[in-house]
Design an enzyme around this catalytic site. Structure first.
Site, short mmCIF file in Angstrom:
data_model
loop_
_atom_site.label_atom_id
_atom_site.label_comp_id
_atom_site.label_asym_id
_atom_site.label_seq_id
_atom_site.Cartn_x
_atom_site.Cartn_y
_atom_site.Cartn_z
N ASN A 57 0.85 -1.20 0.00
CA ASN A 57 0.00 0.00 0.00
C ASN A 57 0.88 1.24 0.00
OD1 ASN A 57 0.42 0.97 2.86
ND2 ASN A 57 -0.40 -1.08 3.28
N ASP A 58 0.26 2.41 -0.04
CA ASP A 58 0.98 3.66 -0.27
C ASP A 58 1.57 4.30 0.98
OD1 ASP A 58 0.60 3.67 -2.99
OD2 ASP A 58 -1.32 4.71 -2.89
#
Ligand code: C5P
Length: 217
Positions: free
Chosen positions: A30-31
């Site tokens: 994820n970011d």
């Protein structure tokens, strides 16, 4: 002593997004950049604490921060739980993957001719924050809630469901929250009105979180 409100305290922080292995060259990620969690670890160190940071990203830390590098949610779970008992303040800032592949392929998964889809079986990861919330004795427990919609309502539900003493709610989306240097957060605590902070540098938000937690401990 006013500037060292966490002198003699043990602080445990998680940071960054976990990586859930699919095969030797791929993972689900994820970011999350690890910036907020690392800023919290540094703010706690500046407030006089001994800090353990369990992170998937290695960013610069103050000398009082002992950084432990992990990749998956399972590794983060084990590192957090191993340090939980001795901690006075725990801040769970990491973006933990909710699911991981049920099996990790030993070889790189190949595209088969004729396939137009690939199905991955996923299994739920342990909820580290909820587990600590159920186990906690003296620890002050802070979680985060990254939400794209219904920020305060979702975060309020998380506060109760996970047994946390504080939830820091932040709006996320494209260009917001993840991998930025500023954040606009609302702080939720049981039996207190939501505290909406102005947009500020993550380092400043981290100092506020640490100051509010120290006052409540
Ligand atoms: O439920 P949600 O993932 O939005 O909750 C966010 C909070 O819960 C964060 O503090 C995050 O670090 C924590 N969490 C966790 N273990 C998970 C998922 C989230 O500790 N498996």
């Amino acid at each position: 002593q006013a500037k060292q409100p966490l002198a003699g305290k043990q602080v445990l922080v998680s940071a960054g997004g976990t990586q859930e292995r699919i095969d030797p060259v791929r993972y689900i990620g994820n970011d999350s950049s690890g910036k907020m969690g690392t800023a919290v670890a540094n703010a706690a160190a500046a407030a006089g604490a001994d800090v353990t940071l369990v992170a998937t990203k290695m960013l610069p830390v103050l000398p009082a921060v002992d950084a432990v590098y992990v990749t998956s949610a399972a590794e983060m779970h084990d590192a957090m739980l191993a340090n939980f008992e001795g901690a006075d303040l725990v801040v769970m800032a990491a973006a933990v993957a909710d699911f991981r592949p049920t099996t990790v392929s030993g070889n790189k998964i190949k595209k088969q001719s004729g396939d137009d889809a690939l199905h991955l079986d996923l299994v739920q990861n342990p909820d580290i924050l909820a587990e600590m919330g159920a186990q906690k004795s003296h620890q002050y427990l802070v979680g985060f809630a990254a939400e794209t919609n219904d920020l305060v309502a979702n975060a309020q539900a998380k506060l109760e469901r996970k047994g946390a003493d504080m939830i820091v709610a932040n709006p996320v989306g494209y260009g917001q929250g993840f991998n930025t240097d500023t954040d606009t957060v609302t702080i939720l605590r049981p039996d207190q009105a939501p505290l909406a902070l102005d947009e500020a540098a993550k380092t400043e938000v981290a100092s506020t979180i640490v100051r509010l937690a120290a006052m409540a401990m």
